[in-house]
Design a protein around this motif. Sequence first.
Motif, short mmCIF file in Angstrom:
data_model
loop_
_atom_site.label_atom_id
_atom_site.label_comp_id
_atom_site.label_asym_id
_atom_site.label_seq_id
_atom_site.Cartn_x
_atom_site.Cartn_y
_atom_site.Cartn_z
N CYS A 4 0.85 -1.18 0.00
CA CYS A 4 0.00 0.00 0.00
C CYS A 4 0.89 1.24 0.00
O CYS A 4 1.85 1.34 0.76
CB CYS A 4 -0.89 -0.02 1.24
N VAL A 6 0.10 4.09 0.84
CA VAL A 6 -0.22 5.03 1.93
C VAL A 6 0.42 4.57 3.25
O VAL A 6 1.20 5.28 3.86
CB VAL A 6 -1.74 5.18 2.09
N CYS A 7 0.11 3.32 3.63
CA CYS A 7 0.63 2.86 4.91
C CYS A 7 1.83 1.93 4.75
O CYS A 7 2.48 1.60 5.74
CB CYS A 7 -0.47 2.18 5.71
N CYS A 27 -4.34 0.03 0.20
CA CYS A 27 -5.04 -1.13 0.75
C CYS A 27 -6.48 -0.71 1.06
O CYS A 27 -6.82 0.47 1.00
CB CYS A 27 -4.34 -1.65 2.00
N CYS A 30 -6.87 2.08 3.74
CA CYS A 30 -6.45 3.42 3.35
C CYS A 30 -7.34 3.98 2.24
O CYS A 30 -7.59 5.18 2.18
CB CYS A 30 -5.00 3.42 2.90
ZN LIG Z 1 -2.80 1.18 3.55
#
Ligand SMILES: [Zn+2]
Length: 156
Positions: A4, A6-7, A27, A30
């Motif tokens: 992912c 983002v995370c 994911c 997110c």
């Molecule tokens: Zn994520």
Amino acid sequence: MVNCEVCGKATEEIYRAEIEGTQMDACAKCARFGKVLYTPAKISLSSKESLKGKKAEKEEPEQKIVDNYAKIVRKIREKLGLTQEEFAKKINEKESLMKGIESGKTIPSFDLAGKLEKMFNVVLIETVEEEKADTGSSGSKDFTLGDMITIKSRKK
Ligand SMILES: [Zn+2]
């Protein structure tokens, strides 16, 4: 597995999402924070697997001689009131062949079945609606198709 954006967590279900004006592969967790552009299902459809599926759908239907061909051929002959010998002569085939067909021992060729269909307005060839359970054997499918072509050309 994809990470992912983002995370940074690895996930199998990746969403294409617009988060704060930027498109990211995120994911599920997110992606919820932004606007989801593509769901995982749509992403996987663009893979090779879906192309295979489409090809299988387009394949020409397989044809086969109907199971009760013996009955049908006998009915044709009985309607005409001919002996097997006379009938064989009439349609330009060997008497032994026609005897075999009427007894169900010999399956008529597609050529012969087609000829009888045209001459006597019967159905001897049916299309097999085959359910393709196995999508991974494109090699064997090619063989079947090639084999059919060989059979057809041999009879001409
Ligand atoms: Zn994520």
